[in-house]
Write an enzyme that holds these catalytic residues in place. Structure first.
Site, PDB file in Angstrom:
ATOM      1  N   ASP A 148      49.036  30.003  17.792  1.00  0.00           N
ATOM      2  CA  ASP A 148      50.119  30.831  18.403  1.00  0.00           C
ATOM      3  C   ASP A 148      51.143  31.498  17.824  1.00  0.00           C
ATOM      4  O   ASP A 148      51.483  30.891  16.831  1.00  0.00           O
ATOM      5  CB  ASP A 148      50.837  30.186  19.542  1.00  0.00           C
ATOM      6  CG  ASP A 148      51.748  29.112  19.151  1.00  0.00           C
ATOM      7  OD1 ASP A 148      53.035  29.328  18.969  1.00  0.00           O
ATOM      8  OD2 ASP A 148      51.465  27.958  18.652  1.00  0.00           O
ATOM      9  N   SER A 149      51.555  32.783  17.978  1.00  0.00           N
ATOM     10  CA  SER A 149      52.642  33.665  17.451  1.00  0.00           C
ATOM     11  C   SER A 149      52.096  33.744  15.948  1.00  0.00           C
ATOM     12  O   SER A 149      51.016  34.087  15.569  1.00  0.00           O
ATOM     13  CB  SER A 149      53.887  33.095  17.728  1.00  0.00           C
ATOM     14  OG  SER A 149      54.791  34.219  17.319  1.00  0.00           O
ATOM     15  N   ALA A 150      53.244  33.253  15.010  1.00  0.00           N
ATOM     16  CA  ALA A 150      52.744  33.233  13.653  1.00  0.00           C
ATOM     17  C   ALA A 150      51.479  32.338  13.199  1.00  0.00           C
ATOM     18  O   ALA A 150      50.848  32.744  12.525  1.00  0.00           O
ATOM     19  CB  ALA A 150      53.827  32.597  12.836  1.00  0.00           C
TER      20      ALA A 150
END
Length: 308
Positions: A148-150
């Site tokens: 998720d995300s980074a």
């Protein structure tokens, strides 16, 4: 939009978003806030959590969540946090339900963080963990990389690096609100400013520089948006339509499809960044995680059938 999601957005807008308006990144504060606010779900019945954080546990330093009745599927999970904070412990709220729904034993990697360890430390840790899993007998066609995300961007960068090195590729990858353009050139950085309940768009360029260090911010292994997607396995991407990082997902999906990659892109209305983290409270998060679990089961079954 459920009332649960509306409440989550209200909380994020009140408590989280103001932190992203500050002109400088306070790494220590971000890490302290993440550790203080972490909510850890119970280990699902019939599963075992094993933490491996010792000096000799690398490259598999992190947490294993393993079912008593193995399915033969493995997930390598890469947590978010801008590459400078968060950990496997902070992301159990998304790892546990994804593992339970998919039936996959899941390893959540404790990769090294910037600024103490800028690029390529996180990528090298992800590559080493993946290769160690294969060396330990995990079949690539029964393995999915997720994040998720980074961590979603890191999952895609790991795919690019594995392909370029000629390694066997996993059955697929799942990316929740992936951060793929650390140069912050997407139009949604501006157009969704004020609509995103969690972030100011201005927060991402400084965080990108913190991770990239001396490396070109547009290096494909830093910002996978700028890479070639030919030959990659199927991708599932989930993103909220009000996120400032919306274009980080839509542009990757477009490039991957042009390159012949099977992509499932799900844009959900009025969902905050990595809304899957709010399971089981938010019904949209539960549905999204169930979809991700179906994707994991489907691509591993298809790859296993093709291999056999």
């Amino acid at each position: 939009m459920s009332w649960q999601s509306a409440l989550a957005c209200w909380v994020l807008r009140r408590w989280t978003r103001p932190e992203t308006a500050k002109p400088r990144i306070d790494v220590a504060r971000a890490r302290a806030m993440a550790s203080e606010r972490v909510w850890s779900p119970k280990v699902p019945a019939g599963w075992h959590l094993v933490q491996r954080y010792g000096p000799h546990d690398a490259p598999l330093c992190g947490e294993w969540l393993t079912p008593e009745q193995p399915s033969g599927i493995t997930i390598l999970y890469l947590h978010g946090g801008g590459y400078y904070f968060c950990s496997p412990a902070t992301h159990r709220g998304i790892v546990f339900p994804l593992a339970r729904r998919s039936g996959a034993r899941t390893f959540s990697l404790d990769y090294r963080l910037a600024p103490e360890h800028p690029f390529p430390a996180a990528l090298y840790d992800a590559l080493a963990a993946y290769r160690t899993l294969l060396a330990d007998g995990v079949l690539p066609e029964r393995l999915v990389i997720a994040g998720d995300s980074a961590g979603g961007g890191l999952a895609l960068a790991t795919l690019l690096a594995l392909r370029d090195a000629g390694d066997p590729l996993p059955a697929g990858a799942v990316a929740f609100s992936p951060w793929t353009d650390l140069a912050a050139t997407g139009a949604s950085i501006t157009t969704n400013e004020g609509r995103d309940p969690m972030f100011h768009g201005s927060a991402f360029a400084p965080a990108g520089k913190l991770y990239a260090g001396e490396t070109d911010i547009r290096h494909p292994y830093v910002s996978p948006l700028y890479g070639r997607f030919e030959g990659l396995p199927p991708l599932l991407i989930q993103i909220g339509d009000t996120e400032v990082l919306l274009d980080d997902s839509t542009r990757v999906a477009e490039k991957a499809r042009v390159a012949g990659v099977r992509v499932e892109l799900n844009i959900l209305p009025k969902m905050p960044h990595v809304f899957q983290m709010f399971a089981p409270f938010v019904p949209e998060a539960n549905r999204a995680l169930e979809q991700a679990a179906r994707f994991v089961r489907r691509v591993t079954a298809l790859q296993a059938a093709e291999t056999s």
